[in-house]
Design an enzyme around this catalytic site. Structure first.
Site, PDB file in Angstrom:
ATOM      1  N   THR A   1      -5.889   7.734  -4.533  1.00 48.65           N
ATOM      2  CA  THR A   1      -4.841   7.046  -5.309  1.00 48.65           C
ATOM      3  C   THR A   1      -3.771   6.517  -4.354  1.00 48.65           C
ATOM      4  O   THR A   1      -3.525   7.117  -3.307  1.00 48.65           O
ATOM      5  CB  THR A   1      -4.231   8.056  -6.309  1.00 48.65           C
ATOM      6  OG1 THR A   1      -5.261   8.479  -7.192  1.00 48.65           O
ATOM      7  CG2 THR A   1      -3.101   7.433  -7.118  1.00 48.65           C
TER       8      THR A   1
ATOM      9  N   SER B   1      -1.463   2.850  -2.727  1.00 45.08           N
ATOM     10  CA  SER B   1      -1.638   1.435  -2.362  1.00 45.08           C
ATOM     11  C   SER B   1      -2.817   1.231  -1.407  1.00 45.08           C
ATOM     12  O   SER B   1      -3.527   0.230  -1.498  1.00 45.08           O
ATOM     13  CB  SER B   1      -0.342   0.898  -1.750  1.00 45.08           C
ATOM     14  OG  SER B   1       0.025   1.658  -0.628  1.00 45.08           O
TER      15      SER B   1
ATOM     16  N   LYS C   1       0.222  14.817   0.892  1.00 39.22           N
ATOM     17  CA  LYS C   1      -0.182  13.821  -0.081  1.00 39.22           C
ATOM     18  C   LYS C   1       0.591  14.046  -1.380  1.00 39.22           C
ATOM     19  O   LYS C   1       1.229  15.052  -1.562  1.00 39.22           O
ATOM     20  CB  LYS C   1      -1.695  13.918  -0.353  1.00 39.22           C
ATOM     21  CG  LYS C   1      -2.516  13.513   0.870  1.00 39.22           C
ATOM     22  CD  LYS C   1      -4.011  13.506   0.615  1.00 39.22           C
ATOM     23  CE  LYS C   1      -4.417  12.906  -0.677  1.00 39.22           C
ATOM     24  NZ  LYS C   1      -3.898  11.540  -0.896  1.00 39.22           N
TER      25      LYS C   1
ATOM     26  N   GLU D   1      -6.441  14.810  -6.706  1.00 43.28           N
ATOM     27  CA  GLU D   1      -6.923  14.454  -5.361  1.00 43.28           C
ATOM     28  C   GLU D   1      -7.472  15.699  -4.667  1.00 43.28           C
ATOM     29  O   GLU D   1      -8.518  15.655  -4.017  1.00 43.28           O
ATOM     30  CB  GLU D   1      -5.776  13.866  -4.535  1.00 43.28           C
ATOM     31  CG  GLU D   1      -5.333  12.494  -5.020  1.00 43.28           C
ATOM     32  CD  GLU D   1      -4.078  11.972  -4.342  1.00 43.28           C
ATOM     33  OE1 GLU D   1      -3.841  10.763  -4.430  1.00 43.28           O
ATOM     34  OE2 GLU D   1      -3.323  12.760  -3.754  1.00 43.28           O
TER      35      GLU D   1
HETATM   36  C1  5RP Z   1      -1.048   9.647  -4.037  1.00 46.73           C
HETATM   37  C2  5RP Z   1      -1.259   9.907  -2.597  1.00 46.73           C
HETATM   38  C3  5RP Z   1      -1.378   8.742  -1.680  1.00 46.73           C
HETATM   39  O1  5RP Z   1      -2.567   8.841  -0.966  1.00 46.73           O
HETATM   40  C4  5RP Z   1      -0.218   8.717  -0.729  1.00 46.73           C
HETATM   41  O2  5RP Z   1       0.993   8.745  -1.472  1.00 46.73           O
HETATM   42  C5  5RP Z   1      -0.248   7.476   0.157  1.00 46.73           C
HETATM   43  O3  5RP Z   1      -0.014   6.345  -0.615  1.00 46.73           O
HETATM   44  P1  5RP Z   1      -0.009   4.890  -0.014  1.00 46.73           P
HETATM   45  O4  5RP Z   1      -1.426   4.558   0.343  1.00 46.73           O
HETATM   46  O5  5RP Z   1       0.520   4.043  -1.141  1.00 46.73           O
HETATM   47  O6  5RP Z   1       0.903   4.875   1.181  1.00 46.73           O
HETATM   48  O7  5RP Z   1      -1.336  11.022  -2.137  1.00 46.73           O
HETATM   49  O8  5RP Z   1      -0.822  10.812  -4.758  1.00 46.73           O
END
Ligand code: 5RP
Length: 220
Positions: A28, A30, A94, A103
Site C-alpha cells: 500500500t 504511493s 511501515k 501489510e
Molecule cells: C502504508 C505503508 C507504505 O508502504 C509506506 O507508508 C510508504 O509509502 P509511500 O510509498 O507512499 O512512500 O507502509 O501503510
C-alpha cells in the site's frame, strides 16, 4: 531524478521478482500504487494478487487484476511493498498509509519480501519517521501511556480509521536502536493490534532508487 521518478524506477524493477503464473502480494502507498500500474502491463502472466488494503484492492481490480482472499491462498512466493524507513539489516518502519496490520499479515505469509523505496527512506537508525501503532479504540489512552513509558510521544492520527476499524497512534521521538526488541515490546501492550516495525520479519531484498540507478540490497 525527483522522488516520483525514483519511485517509478523501483516499482518497475520489482516486476522482475513477480513469479509467472503465481499470485503476488501487493502493498500500500504511493510506491505500491506505481507498482500496481506496472503490474497491470503483465497481468496476463500472473494468477492474480492479494491486497494489503482496501485502497490497493480497488486499484488492482480497476486494472482488471483478480484479487484473492489471503485465506484462499496456499502459497505466496513474493510480497512487494514500500516503506517509510529501512536500514542495512532490512528492518523497516511501515504504516505511513495506515495499512500496517494487513501489510504485516501478507508479509508473514509471503516467502520473499521485496521492499521498494526511493533513496530518502534508507537510514542508519530508524525513528525519525513517527512509528505507527494500530490500536483498538477503547485501549487508546492506555496504549498511549505505555508508549510514553517506552520513551515515545504518541499522537493520535486525526480523522483516520484503519481498514480494520481501529485507530493509529504515531509515536514520535523514538531512537530505535534495537528494532526487534522494540517491535516485540510494543506488541505486548494490551490493546495494540500491531506496530509498524517490520524487524522480526524484515525485507529479503530492498530495491533502492538512487540517481545512479536502482541498487539491490540484501541484509546479508
Ligand atoms: C502504508 C505503508 C507504505 O508502504 C509506506 O507508508 C510508504 O509509502 P509511500 O510509498 O507512499 O512512500 O507502509 O501503510
Amino acid at each position: 531524478m525527483n522522488q516520483d521518478e525514483l519511485k517509478q524506477a523501483v516499482a518497475r524493477a520489482a516486476l522482475d521478482y513477480v513469479v509467472e503464473g503465481k499470485i503476488v502480494g501487493v502493498g500500500t502507498g504511493s510506491t505500491a500504487r506505481l507498482f500496481i500500474d506496472a503490474l497491470a502491463e503483465i497481468k496476463d502472466r500472473i494468477a492474480g494478487a492479494v491486497a494489503s488494503s482496501e485502497d490497493t484492492r480497488r486499484r488492482l481490480e480497476g486494472h482488471g487484476i483478480r484479487v484473492f482472499d489471503l485465506n484462499d491462498v496456499a502459497e505466496l512466493p513474493v510480497y512487494i511493498d514500500g516503506a517509510d524507513e529501512i536500514n542495512a539489516e532490512m528492518h523497516m518502519i511501515k504504516g505511513g498509509g495506515g495499512a500496517l496490520t494487513r501489510e504485516k499479515i501478507v508479509a508473514a505469509v509471503a516467502q520473499k519480501f521485496i521492499c521498494i523505496v526511493d533513496g530518502s527512506k534508507y537510514v542508519e537508525v530508524m525513528g525519525k519517521f513517527p512509528l505507527p501503532v494500530e490500536v483498538i479504540p477503547m485501549a487508546r489512552a492506555h496504549v498511549a501511556r505505555e508508549l510514553t513509558r517506552l520513551g515515545g510521544t504518541p499522537v493520535l492520527r486525526a480523522g483516520f480509521i484503519t481498514d480494520n476499524g481501529n485507530l493509529i497512534l504515531d509515536v514520535k521521538g523514538l531512537q530505535i536502536l534495537d528494532p526487534v526488541d522494540l517491535e516485540t515490546r510494543i506488541n505486548q501492550i494490551v490493546g495494540v493490534v500491531s506496530n509498524g516495525l517490520f524487524a522480526r520479519r524484515p525485507a529479503d531484498v530492498c530495491l533502492l532508487g538512487t540517481d545512479s540507478g536502482v541498487c539491490t540490497l540484501t541484509g546479508d
